[in-house]
Design a protein around this motif. Structure first.
Motif, PDB file in Angstrom:
ATOM      1  N   ALA A  87     -22.001 -50.178-111.863  1.00 14.62           N
ATOM      2  CA  ALA A  87     -21.612 -50.359-113.472  1.00 14.62           C
ATOM      3  C   ALA A  87     -23.015 -51.385-113.846  1.00 14.62           C
ATOM      4  O   ALA A  87     -23.245 -51.347-114.887  1.00 14.62           O
ATOM      5  CB  ALA A  87     -20.332 -51.187-113.220  1.00 14.62           C
ATOM      6  N   ARG A 134     -27.982 -39.688-112.409  1.00 15.85           N
ATOM      7  CA  ARG A 134     -27.832 -41.007-112.514  1.00 15.85           C
ATOM      8  C   ARG A 134     -26.278 -41.261-112.199  1.00 15.85           C
ATOM      9  O   ARG A 134     -25.632 -40.297-112.452  1.00 15.85           O
ATOM     10  CB  ARG A 134     -27.896 -41.582-113.803  1.00 15.85           C
ATOM     11  CG  ARG A 134     -29.440 -41.956-114.263  1.00 15.85           C
ATOM     12  CD  ARG A 134     -29.444 -42.652-115.532  1.00 15.85           C
ATOM     13  NE  ARG A 134     -28.204 -42.500-116.410  1.00 15.85           N
ATOM     14  CZ  ARG A 134     -27.999 -42.731-117.444  1.00 15.85           C
ATOM     15  NH1 ARG A 134     -29.255 -42.571-118.251  1.00 15.85           N
ATOM     16  NH2 ARG A 134     -26.784 -43.012-118.276  1.00 15.85           N
ATOM     17  N   ASP A 139     -29.864 -37.199-115.874  1.00 16.08           N
ATOM     18  CA  ASP A 139     -30.677 -38.504-116.541  1.00 16.08           C
ATOM     19  C   ASP A 139     -31.277 -37.865-117.891  1.00 16.08           C
ATOM     20  O   ASP A 139     -32.068 -36.891-117.798  1.00 16.08           O
ATOM     21  CB  ASP A 139     -31.716 -39.029-115.579  1.00 16.08           C
ATOM     22  CG  ASP A 139     -32.487 -40.066-116.392  1.00 16.08           C
ATOM     23  OD1 ASP A 139     -32.540 -40.349-117.734  1.00 16.08           O
ATOM     24  OD2 ASP A 139     -32.777 -41.056-115.486  1.00 16.08           O
ATOM     25  N   GLN A 173     -22.879 -43.031-112.545  1.00 18.25           N
ATOM     26  CA  GLN A 173     -22.131 -43.842-113.492  1.00 18.25           C
ATOM     27  C   GLN A 173     -20.537 -43.856-113.053  1.00 18.25           C
ATOM     28  O   GLN A 173     -19.981 -43.024-112.589  1.00 18.25           O
ATOM     29  CB  GLN A 173     -21.998 -43.000-114.891  1.00 18.25           C
ATOM     30  CG  GLN A 173     -23.368 -42.726-115.595  1.00 18.25           C
ATOM     31  CD  GLN A 173     -23.450 -42.503-116.858  1.00 18.25           C
ATOM     32  OE1 GLN A 173     -22.490 -41.823-117.326  1.00 18.25           O
ATOM     33  NE2 GLN A 173     -24.118 -42.812-117.760  1.00 18.25           N
ATOM     34  N   ASP A 217     -28.101 -47.287-110.121  1.00 22.63           N
ATOM     35  CA  ASP A 217     -27.684 -45.861-110.496  1.00 22.63           C
ATOM     36  C   ASP A 217     -28.111 -44.605-109.568  1.00 22.63           C
ATOM     37  O   ASP A 217     -28.192 -43.575-110.015  1.00 22.63           O
ATOM     38  CB  ASP A 217     -27.940 -45.265-111.973  1.00 22.63           C
ATOM     39  CG  ASP A 217     -29.512 -45.493-112.327  1.00 22.63           C
ATOM     40  OD1 ASP A 217     -30.303 -45.951-111.469  1.00 22.63           O
ATOM     41  OD2 ASP A 217     -30.003 -45.063-113.413  1.00 22.63           O
ATOM     42  N   VAL A 252     -16.959 -42.284-109.387  1.00 17.28           N
ATOM     43  CA  VAL A 252     -18.094 -42.529-109.966  1.00 17.28           C
ATOM     44  C   VAL A 252     -18.541 -41.009-110.351  1.00 17.28           C
ATOM     45  O   VAL A 252     -18.015 -39.907-109.475  1.00 17.28           O
ATOM     46  CB  VAL A 252     -19.284 -43.122-109.038  1.00 17.28           C
ATOM     47  CG1 VAL A 252     -19.112 -44.636-108.952  1.00 17.28           C
ATOM     48  CG2 VAL A 252     -19.467 -42.364-107.731  1.00 17.28           C
TER      49      VAL A 252
END
Length: 159
Positions: A47, A93, A85, A95, A51, A80
């Motif tokens: 967070a 990536r 990207d 997230q 990433d 996650v």
């Protein structure tokens, strides 16, 4: 009774362990049986911008391989995602999902409840005094995300 420095370290570690174990147990009671302390550290690091596996490993002070294993578990459990990207289509990536943020929120709520239990046991003034002293001793930024790696680091210098 005078205690040694090692006793102090063990008491502090015991307090940390007690809170974390109780929080993990309560998370399981709330339906998150699969959450472990390292997952909290990893989700927070992701967070905050870690990433990919390399960055996550650096933030947690663990190998890229250990970070990749943690990522795989977090993805499998829906905490996650790995998305393309927008600036580099070859790169994926990490997230945090809504479920991942919900686990963090639940954990924070549980730690507040555990703190309230400690208040009932030793009193608000005593706990606030303890917190004030600890803040003085460890500084204002005592929380570090590298705890998983720090706890298992090899002091001999090998990886």
């Amino acid at each position: 009774m005078s205690r040694s420095g090692a006793d102090l370290a063990l008491l502090l570690l015991g307090g940390f362990r007690s809170l974390v174990d109780d929080a993990t147990d309560e998370l399981a009671q709330r339906g998150y049986q699969d959450v472990r302390p390292v997952h909290d550290f990893a989700i927070r690091a992701i967070a905050a911008g870690a990433d990919d596996a390399t960055r996550l490993g650096q933030r947690l002070s663990v190998s890229k391989q250990a970070a990749a294993k943690t990522i795989a578990v977090l993805q499998e459990r829906g905490y996650v995602t790995r998305d393309a990207d927008p600036l580099d289509g070859r790169r994926k990536r990490l997230q945090v999902t809504d479920l991942g943020f919900e686990v963090l929120r639940q954990g924070e709520e549980i730690f507040d409840e555990l703190r309230d239990q400690w208040v009932r046991r030793i009193g608000r003034a005593e706990l606030e005094r303890l917190e004030k002293h600890l803040a003085t001793l460890v500084g204002g930024s005592a929380v570090r995300l590298d705890t998983p790696g720090w706890m298992t680091r090899d002091l001999g210098g090998s990886s």
